[in-house]
Design a protein around this motif. Structure first.
Motif, mmCIF file in Angstrom:
data_model
loop_
_atom_site.group_PDB
_atom_site.id
_atom_site.type_symbol
_atom_site.label_atom_id
_atom_site.label_comp_id
_atom_site.label_asym_id
_atom_site.label_seq_id
_atom_site.Cartn_x
_atom_site.Cartn_y
_atom_site.Cartn_z
ATOM 1 N N GLU A 5 0.829 -1.204 0.000
ATOM 2 C CA GLU A 5 0.000 0.000 0.000
ATOM 3 C C GLU A 5 0.866 1.257 0.000
ATOM 4 N N GLU A 17 -8.905 6.205 -5.608
ATOM 5 C CA GLU A 17 -9.631 5.018 -5.128
ATOM 6 C C GLU A 17 -9.956 5.167 -3.649
ATOM 7 N N ARG A 18 -9.001 5.665 -2.906
ATOM 8 C CA ARG A 18 -9.203 5.818 -1.467
ATOM 9 C C ARG A 18 -10.288 6.864 -1.166
ATOM 10 N N SER A 21 -13.738 5.436 -1.902
ATOM 11 C CA SER A 21 -14.118 4.201 -1.224
ATOM 12 C C SER A 21 -15.168 4.451 -0.142
ATOM 13 N N ALA A 22 -16.192 3.623 -0.149
ATOM 14 C CA ALA A 22 -17.231 3.732 0.885
ATOM 15 C C ALA A 22 -16.683 3.313 2.244
ATOM 16 N N ASP A 23 -15.561 2.599 2.244
ATOM 17 C CA ASP A 23 -14.968 2.167 3.521
ATOM 18 C C ASP A 23 -14.202 3.285 4.206
ATOM 19 N N ASP A 24 -13.967 4.363 3.498
ATOM 20 C CA ASP A 24 -13.132 5.433 4.043
ATOM 21 C C ASP A 24 -13.805 6.774 3.764
ATOM 22 N N PRO A 25 -15.039 6.950 4.311
ATOM 23 C CA PRO A 25 -15.833 8.120 3.912
ATOM 24 C C PRO A 25 -15.271 9.436 4.472
ATOM 25 N N ARG A 28 -11.986 13.432 6.137
ATOM 26 C CA ARG A 28 -10.733 12.835 6.591
ATOM 27 C C ARG A 28 -9.747 13.970 6.826
#
Ligand SMILES: C[S@@+](CC[C@H](N)C(=O)[O-])C[C@H]1O[C@@H](n2cnc3c(N)ncnc32)[C@H](O)[C@@H]1O
Length: 217
Positions: A5, A17-18, A21-25, A28
């Motif tokens: 990574e 991509e990050r 991503s729905a995993d990293d809404p 931030r």
């Protein structure tokens, strides 16, 4: 490279991509946000630079710092430079008072030399370093040395004489200085690295470098 990574962090596709991503809404915010940085800004930055100073935030990402420096700090000439179109699309509508520039900050052919008074980096330099002072200085992988030095040289070029390069980083001073104070630059320290968070692993510090030259602040 430390792992697969971190080896991708110098590529826009990785960040796109990050950010999508729905995993990293969103939101931030890497390291410290405006509230934690405000004392430093009020003591060491705001007294030196007027409201119309030209400020670039390289790798601004989804940080609210540029917005807060605009709305609470009163700065009117802020440019966020990013190579991830995804995060630009997310962030640009939030504050029409900020300019966004899609660009790789290691090479900004569209930006004239001597364009900015201040470059304010929070956790962008670290993307070139794949998160880490995991290596002895003599063992830093070539790609980290090359990316971070190209970046430092480019920030040196786009700053006006007398301009400041502020880096907010969790890396130790010897690591930051080894990479940033490189051939093709002649950075001077404005102040010694300042601790902005509690002592320990991942302590955040402010580094403030100056491009020598005529403009005094
Ligand atoms: C760790 S994040 C920090 C984001 C933000 N500054 C903060 O403090 O929350 C690094 C950011 O730098 C951007 N970035 C990394 N390399 C870049 C490059 N060569 N040119 C422009 N942006 C870059 C990434 O897209 C990402 O948004």
């Amino acid at each position: 490279m430390a792992n697969s990574e971190s080896a991708k962090m110098n590529k826009a596709e990785y960040w796109d991509e990050r950010y999508q991503s729905a995993d990293d809404p969103p939101p931030r915010e890497w390291h410290l946000g405006y509230d934690q940085l405000e004392d430093y800004l009020k003591a060491h930055v705001y007294p030196h630079w007027p409201a119309d100073a030209s400020i670039m935030h390289p790798g601004a990402g989804s940080s609210h710092l540029p917005m807060e420096m605009h709305n609470r700090g009163g700065y009117t000439n802020i440019t966020c430079a990013e190579f991830s179109p995804a995060v630009i699309a997310q962030m640009q509508p939030l504050d029409p008072g900020l300019k966004w520039l899609q660009s790789d900050v290691r090479d900004m052919p569209g930006v004239a030399s001597g364009s900015y008074d201040v470059v304010f980096d929070k956790a962008c330099f670290e993307a070139f370093c794949a998160w880490g002072p995991k290596h002895l200085l003599k063992e830093i992988p070539d790609v980290i040395v090359s990316d971070s030095r190209r970046y430092s040289q480019e920030m040196y070029r786009v700053l006006k004489p007398g301009g400041w390069f502020i880096i907010i980083s969790v890396f130790e001073a010897r690591y930051v200085h080894h990479l940033v104070k490189c051939e093709g630059t002649n950075w001077e320290d404005v102040h010694a690295p300042k601790a902005l968070s509690a002592d320990g692993w991942m302590q955040t510090r402010a580094f403030c470098l100056r491009k020598p030259g005529a403009q005094e602040t």
